[in-house]
Scaffold this motif. Structure first.
Motif, PDB file in Angstrom:
ATOM      1  N   ILE A 126      39.109  -8.439  18.168  1.00  0.00           N
ATOM      2  CA  ILE A 126      40.174  -9.178  17.630  1.00  0.00           C
ATOM      3  C   ILE A 126      41.200  -7.777  17.406  1.00  0.00           C
ATOM      4  CG2 ILE A 126      41.965 -10.207  16.165  1.00  0.00           C
ATOM      5  CD1 ILE A 126      39.087 -11.370  14.619  1.00  0.00           C
ATOM      6  N   MET A 127      41.950  -8.429  18.648  1.00  0.00           N
ATOM      7  CA  MET A 127      43.219  -8.038  18.844  1.00  0.00           C
ATOM      8  C   MET A 127      44.541  -6.562  18.017  1.00  0.00           C
ATOM      9  SD  MET A 127      42.604  -4.650  21.045  1.00  0.00           S
ATOM     10  CE  MET A 127      41.232  -4.248  22.375  1.00  0.00           C
ATOM     11  N   ASP A 128      44.335  -6.240  17.451  1.00  0.00           N
ATOM     12  CA  ASP A 128      46.103  -6.539  16.181  1.00  0.00           C
ATOM     13  C   ASP A 128      47.021  -5.735  16.928  1.00  0.00           C
ATOM     14  OD1 ASP A 128      47.623  -5.531  14.512  1.00  0.00           O
ATOM     15  OD2 ASP A 128      46.742  -4.753  12.286  1.00  0.00           O
ATOM     16  N   GLU A 129      48.212  -6.505  17.180  1.00  0.00           N
ATOM     17  CA  GLU A 129      49.344  -5.930  17.945  1.00  0.00           C
ATOM     18  C   GLU A 129      50.489  -5.926  17.848  1.00  0.00           C
ATOM     19  OE1 GLU A 129      48.943  -5.545  21.475  1.00  0.00           O
ATOM     20  OE2 GLU A 129      47.353  -5.845  22.443  1.00  0.00           O
ATOM     21  N   VAL A 130      50.180  -5.923  15.592  1.00  0.00           N
ATOM     22  CA  VAL A 130      51.619  -5.591  14.723  1.00  0.00           C
ATOM     23  C   VAL A 130      52.456  -4.628  16.056  1.00  0.00           C
ATOM     24  CG1 VAL A 130      52.725  -5.493  13.102  1.00  0.00           C
ATOM     25  CG2 VAL A 130      50.730  -6.799  13.610  1.00  0.00           C
ATOM     26  N   VAL A 131      51.732  -3.385  16.023  1.00  0.00           N
ATOM     27  CA  VAL A 131      52.352  -2.459  16.554  1.00  0.00           C
ATOM     28  C   VAL A 131      53.194  -2.348  18.121  1.00  0.00           C
ATOM     29  CG1 VAL A 131      52.287   0.133  16.505  1.00  0.00           C
ATOM     30  CG2 VAL A 131      52.361  -0.537  14.647  1.00  0.00           C
ATOM     31  N   CYS A 132      52.201  -2.765  18.967  1.00  0.00           N
ATOM     32  CA  CYS A 132      51.598  -2.697  20.341  1.00  0.00           C
ATOM     33  C   CYS A 132      52.443  -3.796  21.002  1.00  0.00           C
ATOM     34  CB  CYS A 132      50.433  -2.368  20.763  1.00  0.00           C
ATOM     35  SG  CYS A 132      49.580  -0.613  19.911  1.00  0.00           S
ATOM     36  N   GLU A 133      53.068  -4.618  20.258  1.00  0.00           N
ATOM     37  CA  GLU A 133      53.040  -6.356  21.218  1.00  0.00           C
ATOM     38  C   GLU A 133      54.639  -5.712  21.950  1.00  0.00           C
ATOM     39  OE1 GLU A 133      53.076  -8.521  17.928  1.00  0.00           O
ATOM     40  OE2 GLU A 133      54.718  -7.645  16.806  1.00  0.00           O
ATOM     41  N   PHE A 134      54.498  -7.475  22.775  1.00  0.00           N
ATOM     42  CA  PHE A 134      55.980  -7.247  23.381  1.00  0.00           C
ATOM     43  C   PHE A 134      56.321  -5.754  24.022  1.00  0.00           C
ATOM     44  CE2 PHE A 134      55.794 -10.247  19.570  1.00  0.00           C
ATOM     45  CZ  PHE A 134      55.480 -11.413  20.339  1.00  0.00           C
ATOM     46  N   GLY A 135      55.780  -5.323  25.129  1.00  0.00           N
ATOM     47  CA  GLY A 135      56.157  -4.367  25.649  1.00  0.00           C
ATOM     48  C   GLY A 135      56.070  -2.959  25.289  1.00  0.00           C
ATOM     49  N   ARG A 136      55.797  -2.727  24.020  1.00  0.00           N
ATOM     50  CA  ARG A 136      55.832  -1.753  23.333  1.00  0.00           C
ATOM     51  C   ARG A 136      55.482  -0.369  24.145  1.00  0.00           C
ATOM     52  NH1 ARG A 136      57.137  -3.053  18.004  1.00  0.00           N
ATOM     53  NH2 ARG A 136      58.713  -3.116  17.601  1.00  0.00           N
ATOM     54  N   THR A 137      54.203  -0.493  25.070  1.00  0.00           N
ATOM     55  CA  THR A 137      52.900   0.100  25.514  1.00  0.00           C
ATOM     56  C   THR A 137      53.505   0.350  26.928  1.00  0.00           C
ATOM     57  OG1 THR A 137      51.923  -1.015  25.806  1.00  0.00           O
ATOM     58  CG2 THR A 137      51.415  -0.548  23.968  1.00  0.00           C
ATOM     59  N   GLY A 138      54.556  -0.968  27.387  1.00  0.00           N
ATOM     60  CA  GLY A 138      55.171  -0.788  28.911  1.00  0.00           C
ATOM     61  C   GLY A 138      54.133  -2.258  29.053  1.00  0.00           C
ATOM     62  N   ASN A 164      40.407  -2.075  30.175  1.00  0.00           N
ATOM     63  CA  ASN A 164      39.714  -3.411  31.607  1.00  0.00           C
ATOM     64  C   ASN A 164      39.608  -4.288  29.544  1.00  0.00           C
ATOM     65  OD1 ASN A 164      39.274  -5.065  32.779  1.00  0.00           O
ATOM     66  ND2 ASN A 164      37.467  -3.930  33.092  1.00  0.00           N
ATOM     67  N   VAL A 165      40.232  -5.157  29.028  1.00  0.00           N
ATOM     68  CA  VAL A 165      39.238  -5.954  28.138  1.00  0.00           C
ATOM     69  C   VAL A 165      40.106  -6.795  27.116  1.00  0.00           C
ATOM     70  CG1 VAL A 165      40.856  -4.432  25.976  1.00  0.00           C
ATOM     71  CG2 VAL A 165      38.697  -5.347  25.867  1.00  0.00           C
ATOM     72  N   ASP A 166      39.276  -7.559  26.665  1.00  0.00           N
ATOM     73  CA  ASP A 166      39.407  -9.594  26.943  1.00  0.00           C
ATOM     74  C   ASP A 166      39.792 -10.064  25.847  1.00  0.00           C
ATOM     75  OD1 ASP A 166      41.320 -11.519  27.695  1.00  0.00           O
ATOM     76  OD2 ASP A 166      39.390 -12.787  29.089  1.00  0.00           O
ATOM     77  N   PRO A 167      40.511  -9.401  24.575  1.00  0.00           N
ATOM     78  CA  PRO A 167      39.983  -9.582  23.424  1.00  0.00           C
ATOM     79  C   PRO A 167      39.525 -11.195  23.122  1.00  0.00           C
ATOM     80  CG  PRO A 167      42.194  -8.787  23.407  1.00  0.00           C
ATOM     81  CD  PRO A 167      41.947  -9.208  24.991  1.00  0.00           C
ATOM     82  N   ASP A 168      38.813 -12.089  22.467  1.00  0.00           N
ATOM     83  CA  ASP A 168      38.714 -13.048  22.106  1.00  0.00           C
ATOM     84  C   ASP A 168      40.493 -13.671  20.984  1.00  0.00           C
ATOM     85  OD1 ASP A 168      36.125 -13.653  22.681  1.00  0.00           O
ATOM     86  OD2 ASP A 168      35.921 -11.747  21.816  1.00  0.00           O
ATOM     87  N   MET A 169      41.095 -12.739  20.227  1.00  0.00           N
ATOM     88  CA  MET A 169      41.843 -12.926  19.592  1.00  0.00           C
ATOM     89  C   MET A 169      43.150 -12.502  19.697  1.00  0.00           C
ATOM     90  SD  MET A 169      40.984 -14.813  15.993  1.00  0.00           S
ATOM     91  CE  MET A 169      39.196 -15.630  15.848  1.00  0.00           C
ATOM     92  N   VAL A 170      44.062 -12.485  19.154  1.00  0.00           N
ATOM     93  CA  VAL A 170      45.335 -11.023  18.856  1.00  0.00           C
ATOM     94  C   VAL A 170      46.467 -11.903  17.528  1.00  0.00           C
ATOM     95  CG1 VAL A 170      45.047 -10.073  21.784  1.00  0.00           C
ATOM     96  CG2 VAL A 170      46.757 -12.339  20.434  1.00  0.00           C
ATOM     97  N   THR A 171      46.310 -11.169  17.071  1.00  0.00           N
ATOM     98  CA  THR A 171      47.596 -10.999  15.994  1.00  0.00           C
ATOM     99  C   THR A 171      48.486 -10.245  16.849  1.00  0.00           C
ATOM    100  OG1 THR A 171      47.100  -9.999  14.782  1.00  0.00           O
ATOM    101  CG2 THR A 171      45.682 -11.089  14.149  1.00  0.00           C
ATOM    102  N   MET A 172      50.249 -11.046  16.075  1.00  0.00           N
ATOM    103  CA  MET A 172      51.700 -10.928  16.026  1.00  0.00           C
ATOM    104  C   MET A 172      52.007 -10.507  15.421  1.00  0.00           C
ATOM    105  SD  MET A 172      53.365 -13.912  18.863  1.00  0.00           S
ATOM    106  CE  MET A 172      52.665 -14.927  18.716  1.00  0.00           C
TER     107      MET A 172
END
Ligand SMILES: Cc1ncc(COP(=O)(O)O)c(C=O)c1O
Length: 153
Positions: free
Chosen positions: A71-83, A92-100
């Protein structure tokens, strides 16, 4: 980029022991007792620590081996913040879930996310009323959590 390696090693000769050590933890705990492994693509709380490219593919391989959701916690990195749209897309990873969360509106407006998609989706929405979907305010959360805790005793 590594920071204060707990194994006192240096990349790349370390062989990514930090990811491998999680397998030891999983085996010690018992993989069947672990619901998921939740990580931030790039940790921000204790300094901006950008994992080396092989870190997440290795972690995913370990999780897959034991049937543990990554599970990737995308609360900080989501929506283009890392480019990239999601932070995990830097790897090169495909998480089972992401949180936003709040990054959806960057605190500029009250906005509620609604996620639709195929595959595994599990969500918890804290609302006052299922029909209206009016959100529960923070002040009420304390009261509700207190009631749940009292019921559990
Ligand atoms: C990485 C990360 N995950 C989760 C959260 C919790 O987000 P929220 O309070 O919007 O649910 C935060 C809060 O800042 C966070 O930084």
């Amino acid at each position: 980029m590594c920071y204060r390696c707990p194994f006192d090693k240096s990349y790349p000769s370390c062989d990514i022991d930090c990811a491998r050590s999680l397998e030891d933890v999983m085996l010690k705990q018992g993989p069947d007792t672990i619901g998921g492994c939740i990580v931030e693509p790039i940790t921000a709380g204790g300094g901006i620590i950008v994992p080396v490219p092989k870190h997440y593919p290795m972690l995913q391989e370990i999780c897959n081996r034991y049937g543990i959701y990554l599970i990737m916690d995308e609360v900080v990195c989501e929506f283009g913040r890392t480019g990239k749209f999601w932070g995990f897309e830097q790897y090169n990873v495909d998480p089972d879930m992401v949180t936003m969360a709040k990054g959806l509106a960057s605190s500029c407006m009250p906005l509620v996310g609604h996620v639709r998609g195929k595959g595994l989706f599990c969500g918890l929405e804290r609302v006052k009323d299922k029909a209206t979907k009016e959100p529960i305010i923070e002040a009420e959360m304390g009261r509700i959590i207190g009631m749940v805790a009292a019921e559990a005793c």
